[in-house]
Design a protein around this motif. Structure first.
Motif, PDB file in Angstrom:
ATOM      1  N   ARG A  94      49.590  28.853  44.852  1.00 41.55           N
ATOM      2  CA  ARG A  94      49.247  28.773  43.464  1.00 41.55           C
ATOM      3  C   ARG A  94      50.171  27.807  42.814  1.00 41.55           C
ATOM      4  NH1 ARG A  94      47.527  34.433  43.329  1.00 41.55           N
ATOM      5  NH2 ARG A  94      45.319  34.632  43.061  1.00 41.55           N
ATOM      6  N   ASP A  95      51.473  27.895  42.918  1.00 43.37           N
ATOM      7  CA  ASP A  95      52.466  27.115  42.364  1.00 43.37           C
ATOM      8  C   ASP A  95      52.445  25.640  42.867  1.00 43.37           C
ATOM      9  OD1 ASP A  95      53.246  29.041  40.916  1.00 43.37           O
ATOM     10  OD2 ASP A  95      55.166  29.502  41.982  1.00 43.37           O
ATOM     11  N   LEU A  96      52.297  25.401  44.049  1.00 43.52           N
ATOM     12  CA  LEU A  96      52.085  23.934  44.549  1.00 43.52           C
ATOM     13  C   LEU A  96      50.966  23.500  43.955  1.00 43.52           C
ATOM     14  CD1 LEU A  96      53.671  22.221  46.617  1.00 43.52           C
ATOM     15  CD2 LEU A  96      52.376  23.214  48.557  1.00 43.52           C
ATOM     16  N   ALA A  97      49.753  24.052  43.933  1.00 40.81           N
ATOM     17  CA  ALA A  97      48.764  23.337  43.222  1.00 40.81           C
ATOM     18  C   ALA A  97      48.960  23.057  41.813  1.00 40.81           C
ATOM     19  CB  ALA A  97      47.514  24.467  43.507  1.00 40.81           C
ATOM     20  N   LYS A  98      49.855  24.098  41.289  1.00 37.96           N
ATOM     21  CA  LYS A  98      49.750  23.847  39.827  1.00 37.96           C
ATOM     22  C   LYS A  98      50.862  22.892  39.537  1.00 37.96           C
ATOM     23  CE  LYS A  98      52.094  26.462  36.021  1.00 37.96           C
ATOM     24  NZ  LYS A  98      52.664  27.782  35.744  1.00 37.96           N
ATOM     25  N   TYR A  99      51.819  22.640  40.275  1.00 38.73           N
ATOM     26  CA  TYR A  99      52.874  21.586  40.232  1.00 38.73           C
ATOM     27  C   TYR A  99      52.602  20.300  41.045  1.00 38.73           C
ATOM     28  CZ  TYR A  99      55.706  25.519  38.348  1.00 38.73           C
ATOM     29  OH  TYR A  99      56.191  26.458  37.792  1.00 38.73           O
ATOM     30  N   THR A 100      51.477  20.382  41.741  1.00 36.46           N
ATOM     31  CA  THR A 100      50.978  18.962  42.515  1.00 36.46           C
ATOM     32  C   THR A 100      51.090  17.773  41.251  1.00 36.46           C
ATOM     33  OG1 THR A 100      50.043  20.070  44.122  1.00 36.46           O
ATOM     34  CG2 THR A 100      49.622  17.811  43.863  1.00 36.46           C
ATOM     35  N   GLY A 101      50.460  18.047  40.205  1.00 36.97           N
ATOM     36  CA  GLY A 101      50.208  17.013  39.127  1.00 36.97           C
ATOM     37  C   GLY A 101      51.450  16.744  38.807  1.00 36.97           C
ATOM     38  N   ARG A 102      52.459  17.658  38.376  1.00 34.69           N
ATOM     39  CA  ARG A 102      54.015  17.314  37.899  1.00 34.69           C
ATOM     40  C   ARG A 102      54.576  16.465  39.081  1.00 34.69           C
ATOM     41  NH1 ARG A 102      56.197  22.639  34.764  1.00 34.69           N
ATOM     42  NH2 ARG A 102      54.461  23.280  33.482  1.00 34.69           N
ATOM     43  N   ILE A 103      54.396  16.937  40.232  1.00 38.14           N
ATOM     44  CA  ILE A 103      55.106  16.167  41.250  1.00 38.14           C
ATOM     45  C   ILE A 103      54.896  15.016  41.408  1.00 38.14           C
ATOM     46  CG2 ILE A 103      55.741  16.361  43.696  1.00 38.14           C
ATOM     47  CD1 ILE A 103      55.667  19.500  43.450  1.00 38.14           C
ATOM     48  N   ALA A 105      62.558  18.562  38.613  1.00 33.16           N
ATOM     49  CA  ALA A 105      63.334  19.017  39.546  1.00 33.16           C
ATOM     50  C   ALA A 105      63.602  20.573  39.265  1.00 33.16           C
ATOM     51  CB  ALA A 105      64.612  18.214  39.660  1.00 33.16           C
ATOM     52  N   VAL A 106      63.802  20.675  37.867  1.00 30.15           N
ATOM     53  CA  VAL A 106      63.895  22.212  37.302  1.00 30.15           C
ATOM     54  C   VAL A 106      62.699  23.093  37.251  1.00 30.15           C
ATOM     55  CG1 VAL A 106      64.783  23.623  35.406  1.00 30.15           C
ATOM     56  CG2 VAL A 106      66.106  21.418  36.048  1.00 30.15           C
ATOM     57  N   THR A 107      61.565  22.507  36.919  1.00 32.78           N
ATOM     58  CA  THR A 107      60.338  23.350  36.570  1.00 32.78           C
ATOM     59  C   THR A 107      59.693  23.394  37.792  1.00 32.78           C
ATOM     60  OG1 THR A 107      59.173  21.472  35.626  1.00 32.78           O
ATOM     61  CG2 THR A 107      60.601  22.633  34.117  1.00 32.78           C
ATOM     62  N   ALA A 108      59.874  22.503  38.605  1.00 34.60           N
ATOM     63  CA  ALA A 108      58.846  22.691  39.898  1.00 34.60           C
ATOM     64  C   ALA A 108      59.636  22.852  41.165  1.00 34.60           C
ATOM     65  CB  ALA A 108      58.054  21.537  40.061  1.00 34.60           C
ATOM     66  N   PRO A 120      61.310  26.562  41.428  1.00 35.49           N
ATOM     67  CA  PRO A 120      60.289  27.492  41.622  1.00 35.49           C
ATOM     68  C   PRO A 120      59.749  27.390  43.054  1.00 35.49           C
ATOM     69  CG  PRO A 120      60.081  26.671  39.526  1.00 35.49           C
ATOM     70  CD  PRO A 120      60.938  25.972  40.494  1.00 35.49           C
ATOM     71  N   LEU A 121      59.337  26.140  43.655  1.00 39.56           N
ATOM     72  CA  LEU A 121      58.776  25.990  44.696  1.00 39.56           C
ATOM     73  C   LEU A 121      59.562  26.165  46.016  1.00 39.56           C
ATOM     74  CD1 LEU A 121      56.658  22.835  44.272  1.00 39.56           C
ATOM     75  CD2 LEU A 121      55.686  25.035  44.600  1.00 39.56           C
ATOM     76  N   LEU A 122      61.014  26.010  45.884  1.00 33.28           N
ATOM     77  CA  LEU A 122      61.776  26.306  47.150  1.00 33.28           C
ATOM     78  C   LEU A 122      61.925  27.771  47.358  1.00 33.28           C
ATOM     79  CD1 LEU A 122      63.923  25.422  48.978  1.00 33.28           C
ATOM     80  CD2 LEU A 122      65.753  25.226  47.231  1.00 33.28           C
ATOM     81  N   ALA A 123      62.096  28.536  46.010  1.00 32.05           N
ATOM     82  CA  ALA A 123      62.021  29.934  46.015  1.00 32.05           C
ATOM     83  C   ALA A 123      60.672  30.587  46.589  1.00 32.05           C
ATOM     84  CB  ALA A 123      62.266  30.500  44.661  1.00 32.05           C
ATOM     85  N   ASN A 124      59.669  30.060  46.376  1.00 34.86           N
ATOM     86  CA  ASN A 124      58.486  30.487  46.867  1.00 34.86           C
ATOM     87  C   ASN A 124      58.248  30.432  48.344  1.00 34.86           C
ATOM     88  OD1 ASN A 124      57.719  31.868  44.380  1.00 34.86           O
ATOM     89  ND2 ASN A 124      56.820  29.887  43.415  1.00 34.86           N
ATOM     90  N   CYS A 125      58.509  29.119  48.588  1.00 34.78           N
ATOM     91  CA  CYS A 125      58.582  28.769  49.934  1.00 34.78           C
ATOM     92  C   CYS A 125      59.434  29.621  51.009  1.00 34.78           C
ATOM     93  CB  CYS A 125      58.633  27.131  50.209  1.00 34.78           C
ATOM     94  SG  CYS A 125      57.688  26.101  49.778  1.00 34.78           S
TER      95      CYS A 125
END
Length: 607
Positions: free
Chosen positions: A309-318, A149-152, A155-160
């Protein structure tokens, strides 16, 4: 439910209820996040002004008018860039802090809810599920939700938000080139839909494997004396290693799929940048854009592509967080089958008369353990329950304290069905002492105080004296402040039992249940425990589950259970007239005589 609701929605479903108290903090975080986006949008503009001003000063001729490069203009643009960058960093800090607080608070509330839920589940659940995996869900899986929730999430909300804002500015600058962003986003969505499901499945298998590892480790460490005595270290290490390798394989697969998605996204971003660079350069040559506009567009493109890039990076984490969320949701969906009925009332004065009326009981879908049992226990009397293993003796204990409910019939206390008594009131009037006396990590004083949390130190010491425990407690260097290890492993069996009896005495409940309390104790410890038990049971309704003839014969009444039914019932003298019981007494006495004396203090006891 899991078959109809997507894993992500199911995960969000367990988090959403805990966000209610965090709306103000979340709103503040979103506002600061919007300011960060605004400063991020403004950040490239000083660069555009400097590039256009410098090219004009060098004599370039292109559409549009503007200032030429002067020291004042260059310094102003440099200062503006520093200001925008600094303000963006400050806003990002406060937004991150706000979302971290929200994540921590939500995780804390969720973990507390899951722990309360697990504690309220009946024997049916705990006898069928391994505690190591449950602890893994409670600690590891909830922790992973918080981390993601914090690391992905933030940042994803901000980037979107940034993607939407910058796409708007890019369409304003050049609608034709801005179409590249739309095409790139569409390509990423297509790739992610193909990969995300596979990553989630692999992550789910990984978390399941980690739960199995936790079970193996807990079982091995919890029985370390048996493991070492029987030389089982290599066997359990092999079992752990097998599960470990399987978990590693699934974990690598999950990360490989996520890495492949990241690299494909890099290719999409690279192609989009190349198209904008070539097309934008040509439009500058045609005079449709200034060089500064092209630089600004490329900087916006780079920032706008960051969410991909971030969504791809965080897809695994999510995906791993979603798998963890599913495991937590499964735990919360376990039905609590032992609850207060709407008409349940607390008990008043309790006399202690117990009754089983036509009771049948079983564990899960297994065969009945008790079948049509009828039994009345008089107040203030000590009734011993004996019989072969598997006859249903311990099931009686579970029914009395509502760790399980009967399939048919009713259990009554003072004529009231226990289902019509609030759980807290019922259990407050029962003291339970088990064969494996359970102590918690902490001091001896704290362990005794668990019998009654508002007890004074004087009350605790009085209970310890009555339980024949004050002597050995005082012999320890730290006395009542002596810290015991996990499950009381630093005390001997007799010492643990006397601490448990002191706890029961402090509780001062009218009903006492003793389940194989003296089994496995040496002669001296057994004598001290029996003396303490005589104090505990005096004038109280006592149910004694035992396999020991000497303990059974000291009771006021004996009940022989077999195949879930009462086979014999009467005083010890009356039952001695039955060959079945007389043979059992003889066998028990012979077994006791042949049993070698065990040492008075367990290995590793506190000295």
């Amino acid at each position: 439910m899991s078959a109809t609701v997507s894993p992500l929605r199911r995960t969000l479903g367990i988090l959403t209820p805990h966000l209610n108290g965090q709306k103000l903090l979340m709103a503040g975080g979103v506002v600061v996040l919007l300011f960060e986006v605004a400063f991020r949008v403004l950040e490239p503009w000083p660069v555009k002004f400097v590039v256009d001003a410098v090219t004009r000063s060098l004599g370039a001729d292109f559409a549009g008018t503007g200032p030429v490069a002067t020291p004042m203009l260059l310094l102003a643009c440099g200062a503006a860039l520093v200001f925008f960058t600094g303000m963006r960093a400050v806003c990002n800090f406060f937004a991150t802090l706000a979302f971290a607080l929200v994540g921590s608070r939500v995780a804390t509330k969720l973990r507390g809810k899951v722990f309360d839920h697990v504690q309220s589940l009946s024997t049916r659940y705990h006898s069928a599920n391994r505690s190591g995996d449950t602890v893994q869900r409670l600690v590891g899986d909830v922790g992973r939700l918080q981390e993601v929730a914090v690391t992905a999430g933030m940042p994803l909300l901000a980037n979107c938000i940034t993607l939407v804002a910058m796409a708007g500015v890019m369409f304003w600058l050049d609608p034709l080139l801005a179409l590249v962003v739309i095409v790139a986003c569409a390509g990423f969505v297509l790739l992610s839909r193909i990969s995300t499901g596979k990553i989630t499945i692999a992550a789910r298998k990984t978390r399941k494997g980690e739960g199995s590892l936790a079970n193996t480790a807990q079982e091995s460490l919890g029985a370390i004396r048996v493991v070492q005595t029987y030389g089982l270290e290599r066997t359990l290490a092999d079992r752990f290693g097998s599960s470990n390798q399987k978990t590693l394989k699934e974990g690598v697969k999950s990360r490989r799929l996520a890495a492949a998605l990241e690299r494909r996204t890099d290719v999409i971003v690279g192609v989009a940048t190349a198209v904008v660079l070539a097309g934008g350069g040509w439009r500058v040559v045609q005079g449709a854009m200034t060089p500064g506009d092209l630089v600004l567009f490329l900087m916006y493109l780079k920032t706008a592509m960051k969410p991909l890039r971030d969504l791809a990076k965080y897809t695994g984490r999510i995906a791993r967080a979603t798998a963890s969320g599913e495991r937590v949701a499964e735990l919360l969906e376990e039905k609590v089958d032992i609850t207060d009925s709407p008409t349940a009332m607390p008990l008043g004065k309790v006399w202690g008369e117990l009754e089983f009326r036509n009771v049948s009981a079983s564990y899960g879908d297994g065969p009945p353990v008790l079948s049509g049992l009828n039994l009345s226990l008089q107040e203030g009397r000590n009734t011993a329950i004996v019989g072969p293993s598997g006859s249903g003796k311990s099931t009686l204990v579970s029914l009395l304290v509502r760790m399980m409910d009967p399939l048919d019939g009713s259990v009554r206390l003072d004529g009231i069905d226990v289902k019509d008594i609030t759980l807290s009131s019922l259990r407050a009037n029962v003291s339970l002492v088990l064969q494996d006396a359970v102590l918690f990590t902490g001091t001896l004083r704290e362990n005794i105080r668990f019998g009654r949390l508002d007890a004074s130190d004087e009350d605790i010491e009085k209970a310890a004296r009555l339980a024949q425990a004050h002597g050995f407690i005082s012999a320890f260097p730290d006395g009542y402040e002596t810290v015991v290890g996990e499950r009381g492993g630093t005390l001997s069996g007799g010492q643990r039992q006397r601490i448990a009896i002191a706890r029961a005495l402090l509780r001062d409940a009218p009903v006492v249940i003793l389940d194989e309390v003296t089994t496995g104790l040496d002669h001296d410890a057994r004598s001290e425990v029996l003396e303490a038990l005589s104090t505990l049971t005096a004038g109280r309704t006592t149910v004694t589950i035992t396999h020991e003839a000497s303990v059974a014969l000291k009771s006021d009444r004996l009940v022989w259970l077999q195949d879930g039914r009462v086979l014999l019932d009467g005083t010890p003298d009356e039952l001695m007239g039955y060959p079945l019981f007389a043979r059992w007494i003889e066998q028990q006495r012979k077994s006791q005589d042949e049993q070698p004396e065990s040492p008075g203090v367990a290995v590793g006891s506190v000295q």
